[in-house]
Design a protein around this motif. Structure first.
Motif, PDB file in Angstrom:
ATOM      1  N   ARG A   1       0.816  -1.222   0.000  1.00  0.00           N
ATOM      2  CA  ARG A   1       0.000   0.000   0.000  1.00  0.00           C
ATOM      3  C   ARG A   1       0.848   1.270   0.000  1.00  0.00           C
ATOM      4  N   GLN A   2       2.041   1.232   0.624  1.00  0.00           N
ATOM      5  CA  GLN A   2       2.887   2.430   0.659  1.00  0.00           C
ATOM      6  C   GLN A   2       3.432   2.762  -0.728  1.00  0.00           C
ATOM      7  N   ASN A   3       3.388   1.819  -1.660  1.00  0.00           N
ATOM      8  CA  ASN A   3       3.867   2.036  -3.022  1.00  0.00           C
ATOM      9  C   ASN A   3       2.744   2.463  -3.969  1.00  0.00           C
ATOM     10  N   LEU A   4       1.539   2.490  -3.494  1.00  0.00           N
ATOM     11  CA  LEU A   4       0.374   2.755  -4.328  1.00  0.00           C
ATOM     12  C   LEU A   4      -0.033   4.222  -4.283  1.00  0.00           C
ATOM     13  N   VAL A   5      -0.228   4.789  -5.451  1.00  0.00           N
ATOM     14  CA  VAL A   5      -0.868   6.100  -5.575  1.00  0.00           C
ATOM     15  C   VAL A   5      -2.237   5.810  -6.187  1.00  0.00           C
ATOM     16  N   ALA A   6      -3.255   6.003  -5.383  1.00  0.00           N
ATOM     17  CA  ALA A   6      -4.617   5.697  -5.815  1.00  0.00           C
ATOM     18  C   ALA A   6      -5.194   6.865  -6.594  1.00  0.00           C
ATOM     19  N   CYS A   7      -5.939   6.546  -7.640  1.00  0.00           N
ATOM     20  CA  CYS A   7      -6.580   7.582  -8.435  1.00  0.00           C
ATOM     21  C   CYS A   7      -7.941   7.080  -8.902  1.00  0.00           C
ATOM     22  N   GLU A   8      -8.724   8.000  -9.424  1.00  0.00           N
ATOM     23  CA  GLU A   8     -10.001   7.663 -10.031  1.00  0.00           C
ATOM     24  C   GLU A   8      -9.752   7.303 -11.489  1.00  0.00           C
ATOM     25  N   GLY A   9     -10.484   6.345 -11.990  1.00  0.00           N
ATOM     26  CA  GLY A   9     -10.310   5.928 -13.367  1.00  0.00           C
ATOM     27  C   GLY A   9     -10.632   7.007 -14.378  1.00  0.00           C
ATOM     28  N   THR A  10     -11.539   7.903 -14.023  1.00  0.00           N
ATOM     29  CA  THR A  10     -11.942   8.942 -14.975  1.00  0.00           C
ATOM     30  C   THR A  10     -11.046  10.172 -14.943  1.00  0.00           C
ATOM     31  N   THR A  11     -10.345  10.398 -13.828  1.00  0.00           N
ATOM     32  CA  THR A  11      -9.515  11.604 -13.715  1.00  0.00           C
ATOM     33  C   THR A  11      -8.016  11.302 -13.723  1.00  0.00           C
ATOM     34  N   GLY A  12      -7.624  10.148 -13.223  1.00  0.00           N
ATOM     35  CA  GLY A  12      -6.212   9.752 -13.233  1.00  0.00           C
ATOM     36  C   GLY A  12      -5.280  10.826 -12.725  1.00  0.00           C
ATOM     37  N   LEU A  13      -4.254  11.135 -13.512  1.00  0.00           N
ATOM     38  CA  LEU A  13      -3.240  12.114 -13.116  1.00  0.00           C
ATOM     39  C   LEU A  13      -3.692  13.560 -13.236  1.00  0.00           C
ATOM     40  N   SER A  14      -4.871  13.806 -13.752  1.00  0.00           N
ATOM     41  CA  SER A  14      -5.335  15.192 -13.849  1.00  0.00           C
ATOM     42  C   SER A  14      -5.760  15.742 -12.487  1.00  0.00           C
ATOM     43  N   ASN A  15      -5.942  14.879 -11.512  1.00  0.00           N
ATOM     44  CA  ASN A  15      -6.323  15.298 -10.165  1.00  0.00           C
ATOM     45  C   ASN A  15      -5.093  15.869  -9.446  1.00  0.00           C
ATOM     46  N   PRO A  16      -5.144  17.127  -8.988  1.00  0.00           N
ATOM     47  CA  PRO A  16      -3.991  17.738  -8.311  1.00  0.00           C
ATOM     48  C   PRO A  16      -3.537  16.981  -7.062  1.00  0.00           C
ATOM     49  N   GLU A  17      -4.450  16.371  -6.335  1.00  0.00           N
ATOM     50  CA  GLU A  17      -4.065  15.605  -5.148  1.00  0.00           C
ATOM     51  C   GLU A  17      -3.255  14.369  -5.533  1.00  0.00           C
ATOM     52  N   VAL A  18      -3.638  13.716  -6.610  1.00  0.00           N
ATOM     53  CA  VAL A  18      -2.903  12.555  -7.110  1.00  0.00           C
ATOM     54  C   VAL A  18      -1.525  13.004  -7.584  1.00  0.00           C
ATOM     55  N   GLN A  19      -1.469  14.120  -8.279  1.00  0.00           N
ATOM     56  CA  GLN A  19      -0.183  14.660  -8.732  1.00  0.00           C
ATOM     57  C   GLN A  19       0.741  14.931  -7.547  1.00  0.00           C
ATOM     58  N   HIS A  20       0.184  15.525  -6.511  1.00  0.00           N
ATOM     59  CA  HIS A  20       0.976  15.828  -5.317  1.00  0.00           C
ATOM     60  C   HIS A  20       1.498  14.545  -4.658  1.00  0.00           C
ATOM     61  N   GLU A  21       0.610  13.573  -4.484  1.00  0.00           N
ATOM     62  CA  GLU A  21       1.031  12.314  -3.848  1.00  0.00           C
ATOM     63  C   GLU A  21       2.102  11.614  -4.686  1.00  0.00           C
ATOM     64  N   LEU A  22       1.921  11.581  -5.995  1.00  0.00           N
ATOM     65  CA  LEU A  22       2.914  10.957  -6.867  1.00  0.00           C
ATOM     66  C   LEU A  22       4.244  11.705  -6.779  1.00  0.00           C
ATOM     67  N   ARG A  23       4.193  13.019  -6.803  1.00  0.00           N
ATOM     68  CA  ARG A  23       5.413  13.830  -6.693  1.00  0.00           C
ATOM     69  C   ARG A  23       6.161  13.514  -5.396  1.00  0.00           C
ATOM     70  N   GLU A  24       5.422  13.411  -4.295  1.00  0.00           N
ATOM     71  CA  GLU A  24       6.049  13.119  -3.006  1.00  0.00           C
ATOM     72  C   GLU A  24       6.652  11.713  -2.976  1.00  0.00           C
ATOM     73  N   LYS A  25       5.964  10.757  -3.525  1.00  0.00           N
ATOM     74  CA  LYS A  25       6.496   9.392  -3.557  1.00  0.00           C
ATOM     75  C   LYS A  25       7.730   9.306  -4.455  1.00  0.00           C
ATOM     76  N   LEU A  26       7.705  10.004  -5.587  1.00  0.00           N
ATOM     77  CA  LEU A  26       8.880  10.032  -6.465  1.00  0.00           C
ATOM     78  C   LEU A  26      10.055  10.700  -5.755  1.00  0.00           C
ATOM     79  N   ARG A  27       9.794  11.759  -5.031  1.00  0.00           N
ATOM     80  CA  ARG A  27      10.845  12.443  -4.273  1.00  0.00           C
ATOM     81  C   ARG A  27      11.432  11.495  -3.227  1.00  0.00           C
ATOM     82  N   SER A  28      10.584  10.760  -2.543  1.00  0.00           N
ATOM     83  CA  SER A  28      11.061   9.804  -1.534  1.00  0.00           C
ATOM     84  C   SER A  28      11.913   8.715  -2.168  1.00  0.00           C
ATOM     85  N   CYS A  29      11.501   8.231  -3.327  1.00  0.00           N
ATOM     86  CA  CYS A  29      12.293   7.216  -4.035  1.00  0.00           C
ATOM     87  C   CYS A  29      13.647   7.780  -4.424  1.00  0.00           C
ATOM     88  N   HIS A  30      13.664   9.006  -4.911  1.00  0.00           N
ATOM     89  CA  HIS A  30      14.916   9.633  -5.325  1.00  0.00           C
ATOM     90  C   HIS A  30      15.861   9.779  -4.133  1.00  0.00           C
TER      91      HIS A  30
END
Length: 75
Positions: free
Chosen positions: A38-67
């Motif tokens: 679950r800590q590796n999962l960025v959950a999104c809605e099927g209709t909005t995907g990456l267009s959702n700013p909250e999803v973008q933020h969570e993905l950005r933070e997880k990518l930063r943590s990986c880096h």
């Protein structure tokens, strides 16, 4: 068997097979994801995907943590 296996389990098995140092999954199918992934999962809605700013933020933070984690391992 593959079609009846929940997607989270499929992703977990793939990560175990490939053994990446870090990984992130972006998915709209949240059913039956193993707790260990679950800590590796960025959950999104099927209709909005990456267009959702909250999803973008969570993905950005997880990518930063990986880096940061990968940078810490590099001599």
């Amino acid at each position: 068997m593959f079609r009846t296996t929940p997607r989270g389990v499929q992703v977990q098995e793939d990560a175990q097979r490939r053994k990446p140092q870090q990984w992130i999954a972006l998915d709209d199918d949240l059913e039956d994801w193993p707790d260990s992934c679950r800590q590796n999962l960025v959950a999104c809605e099927g209709t909005t995907g990456l267009s959702n700013p909250e999803v973008q933020h969570e993905l950005r933070e997880k990518l930063r943590s990986c880096h940061v984690a990968l940078s810490a391992r590099t001599p």
